[in-house]
Scaffold this active site. Structure first.
Site, PDB file in Angstrom:
ATOM      1  N   CYS A 255       0.797  -1.239  -0.061  1.00  0.00           N
ATOM      2  CA  CYS A 255       0.233   0.080  -0.258  1.00  0.00           C
ATOM      3  C   CYS A 255       1.205   1.256  -0.085  1.00  0.00           C
ATOM      4  O   CYS A 255       2.339   0.689   0.474  1.00  0.00           O
ATOM      5  CB  CYS A 255      -1.268  -0.123   1.090  1.00  0.00           C
ATOM      6  SG  CYS A 255      -0.175   0.774   3.003  1.00  0.00           S
ATOM      7  N   GLU A 256       0.358   2.164  -0.636  1.00  0.00           N
ATOM      8  CA  GLU A 256       0.970   3.545  -1.134  1.00  0.00           C
ATOM      9  C   GLU A 256       1.407   4.391   0.639  1.00  0.00           C
ATOM     10  O   GLU A 256       2.217   4.843   0.460  1.00  0.00           O
ATOM     11  CB  GLU A 256       1.294   3.964  -2.558  1.00  0.00           C
ATOM     12  CG  GLU A 256      -0.864   4.844  -2.104  1.00  0.00           C
ATOM     13  CD  GLU A 256      -0.580   6.049  -3.821  1.00  0.00           C
ATOM     14  OE1 GLU A 256      -0.073   4.831  -4.580  1.00  0.00           O
ATOM     15  OE2 GLU A 256      -1.024   6.056  -4.006  1.00  0.00           O
ATOM     16  N   HIS A 257       0.534   4.035   1.648  1.00  0.00           N
ATOM     17  CA  HIS A 257      -0.061   4.996   2.074  1.00  0.00           C
ATOM     18  C   HIS A 257       1.328   4.683   3.218  1.00  0.00           C
ATOM     19  O   HIS A 257       1.013   5.439   4.601  1.00  0.00           O
ATOM     20  CB  HIS A 257      -1.123   4.989   2.767  1.00  0.00           C
ATOM     21  CG  HIS A 257      -2.154   5.608   2.033  1.00  0.00           C
ATOM     22  ND1 HIS A 257      -3.696   4.926   1.408  1.00  0.00           N
ATOM     23  CD2 HIS A 257      -2.249   6.950   0.455  1.00  0.00           C
ATOM     24  CE1 HIS A 257      -4.025   5.295   0.359  1.00  0.00           C
ATOM     25  NE2 HIS A 257      -3.014   6.197   0.275  1.00  0.00           N
ATOM     26  N   HIS A 258       1.381   3.253   3.950  1.00  0.00           N
ATOM     27  CA  HIS A 258       2.116   2.345   5.052  1.00  0.00           C
ATOM     28  C   HIS A 258       3.157   1.989   4.068  1.00  0.00           C
ATOM     29  O   HIS A 258       3.857   1.191   5.376  1.00  0.00           O
ATOM     30  CB  HIS A 258       1.858   2.177   5.644  1.00  0.00           C
ATOM     31  CG  HIS A 258      -0.270   3.164   6.246  1.00  0.00           C
ATOM     32  ND1 HIS A 258      -0.655   2.587   5.070  1.00  0.00           N
ATOM     33  CD2 HIS A 258      -0.071   3.393   7.506  1.00  0.00           C
ATOM     34  CE1 HIS A 258      -2.287   3.607   6.192  1.00  0.00           C
ATOM     35  NE2 HIS A 258      -1.464   3.786   7.237  1.00  0.00           N
ATOM     36  N   GLN A 296      -5.204  -0.440  -4.021  1.00  0.00           N
ATOM     37  CA  GLN A 296      -6.384  -1.546  -3.997  1.00  0.00           C
ATOM     38  C   GLN A 296      -7.554  -1.186  -5.829  1.00  0.00           C
ATOM     39  O   GLN A 296      -7.267  -1.775  -6.150  1.00  0.00           O
ATOM     40  CB  GLN A 296      -7.234  -2.395  -3.426  1.00  0.00           C
ATOM     41  CG  GLN A 296      -7.519  -3.239  -3.337  1.00  0.00           C
ATOM     42  CD  GLN A 296      -8.013  -4.445  -2.475  1.00  0.00           C
ATOM     43  OE1 GLN A 296      -8.182  -4.539  -1.392  1.00  0.00           O
ATOM     44  NE2 GLN A 296      -9.887  -4.983  -2.740  1.00  0.00           N
ATOM     45  N   HIS A 324      -5.312  -5.942   3.900  1.00  0.00           N
ATOM     46  CA  HIS A 324      -4.172  -5.313   3.947  1.00  0.00           C
ATOM     47  C   HIS A 324      -3.776  -4.872   5.924  1.00  0.00           C
ATOM     48  O   HIS A 324      -4.287  -4.994   6.446  1.00  0.00           O
ATOM     49  CB  HIS A 324      -5.210  -3.916   4.046  1.00  0.00           C
ATOM     50  CG  HIS A 324      -5.853  -3.346   2.384  1.00  0.00           C
ATOM     51  ND1 HIS A 324      -5.180  -2.187   0.854  1.00  0.00           N
ATOM     52  CD2 HIS A 324      -6.281  -3.976   1.465  1.00  0.00           C
ATOM     53  CE1 HIS A 324      -5.799  -2.268   0.662  1.00  0.00           C
ATOM     54  NE2 HIS A 324      -6.163  -3.541   0.748  1.00  0.00           N
ATOM     55  N   CYS A 326      -2.225  -2.682   7.039  1.00  0.00           N
ATOM     56  CA  CYS A 326      -2.169  -1.855   7.870  1.00  0.00           C
ATOM     57  C   CYS A 326      -3.312  -1.472   8.602  1.00  0.00           C
ATOM     58  O   CYS A 326      -3.010  -1.126   9.707  1.00  0.00           O
ATOM     59  CB  CYS A 326      -1.733  -0.498   6.623  1.00  0.00           C
ATOM     60  SG  CYS A 326      -3.121  -0.718   5.497  1.00  0.00           S
TER      61      CYS A 326
HETATM   62 ZN    ZN Z   1      -2.529   1.022   4.101  1.00  0.00          ZN
END
Ligand code: ZN
Length: 364
Positions: A255-258, A296, A324, A326
């Protein structure tokens, strides 16, 4: 196999081009990259005012002859946008030079092995000495380490394996001669220290290298294209009109956020309009997009759009289920729940019956 040293240099967007060249060398079927040097910053030779260079070197094992290897290197240069013009001092995206080929001394007419620059310039000799300190220069008669020490005039600076000042001098890690991606490794070393760890303790010494290699694999989709992966496995199939469905395609993404993994299964279907694709290629296409930093929803849409473009079918449907880490690891989401995303194109979007036929098949 013969030990071979290849030098790398770039002064246009050099971090990106060095990393891309290293990946291509590592992935080449005829080359085994044994060691990678630190990255050095140097002033351009004979071209004041042009941007600084970054230089590196790799030690490779190969059965290729010098001319064959040179062709491979020129191919990678061309891939990365290098144009060889008349001005030898022009800025360049990437330079790949065969510096040393075992103890071979030969003039190939217009170029020589060893590369004369190896015994001339510190920006060539220092990285080479990183990867093969004990190797002997067949003309100079000295080891590469001795040669580098002789040429070192302080003008070429090792980047401490990081663009930021590195609290841990690369010299402390001199027994770790394999640097996969020096800039990433330097960052991971700094990160470990920020977390309160001791990057020099036994269990962590090679962690930056391992993380760099793992990240390289997990983001290898950036270097892959759908066209390469499909590689002509699209076939004419006049009259094939039935839905083609591949399900339970396992995928792993970040995931590009975490930068934490999300993973699960994808189901991909299409309604052909004269063209079909090898089934195994669909899973490969999923990997091209999964092995990047992702969300996703975008992953789902990119797969649908890629198939639409390749096959120009009546319709494409993609359903992805993802867990996920995260969310799971931080207890934001129930541990056993998965997120489901879908992308419908063409008939799957317009026709409710086709869509529900697909969804029923996926659910089975
Ligand atoms: Zn994430």
């Amino acid at each position: 196999m013969i030990p071979v040293v290849v030098g790398l240099g770039s002064n246009i967007d050099p971090e990106r081009h060095l990393a891309a060249a290293l990946r291509r060398l590592r992935n080449h079927p005829d080359l085994g990259v044994v060691a990678t040097s630190r990255i050095y910053r140097s002033k351009p030779v004979g071209a004041p005012g042009t941007p600084d260079f970054l230089n590196a070197a790799v030690l490779v094992r190969t059965d290729l002859s010098p001319p064959e290897l040179r062709r491979v290197l020129r191919g990678i240069e061309a891939d990365l946008g290098r144009i060889r013009g008349p001005d030898p001092n022009a800025p360049r995206t990437i330079d790949l030079d065969l510096l040393l080929h075992g103890d071979l001394v030969e003039d190939f007419g217009g170029w020589e092995v060893p590369d004369p620059n190896l015994a001339r310039h510190p920006h060539v000799a220092l990285p080479a000495a990183d990867v093969a300190p004990e190797l002997r220069h067949p003309i100079e008669g000295t080891t590469l380490e001795e040669l580098a020490r002789r040429l070192d005039d302080g003008s070429v600076i090792p980047m401490g394996v990081s663009t930021n000042p590195d609290p841990f001098e690369a010299a402390d890690f001199d027994d770790v001669r394999d640097y996969a991606a020096p800039v990433i490794e330097g960052s991971i070393r700094s990160l470990l220290a920020e977390l309160g760890e001791d990057p020099k303790r036994e269990g962590l010494r090679r962690t930056p290298l391992r993380v760099a290699k793992a990240l390289e694999f997990l983001t290898s989709g950036y270097d892959a294209t759908v066209a390469e992966v499909v590689n002509d496995a699209v076939f004419d199939a006049e009259g094939a009109e039935e839905m083609v469905l591949v399900k339970n395609i396992e995928y792993y993404s970040l995931c590009e956020h975490h930068l934490l993994p999300f993973f699960g299964k994808a189901a991909v279907a299409y309604l052909p309009k004269g063209k079909i694709i090898g089934l195994s290629k669909i899973a490969r296409i999923v990997d091209v997009f999964a092995r990047r930093l992702q969300v996703q929803e975008r992953l789902t849409n990119q797969i649908a759009d890629a198939l639409t473009e390749i096959l120009d079918p009546h319709g494409v449907a993609v359903v992805i289920e993802g867990r996920h880490l995260c969310m799971m690891m931080r207890g934001v989401q129930k541990q056993d729940s998965a997120m489901v995303t879908s992308a419908m194109r063409g008939t799957f979007k317009e026709d409710a019956r086709t869509r529900s036929e697909f969804l029923d098949l996926v659910r089975d």
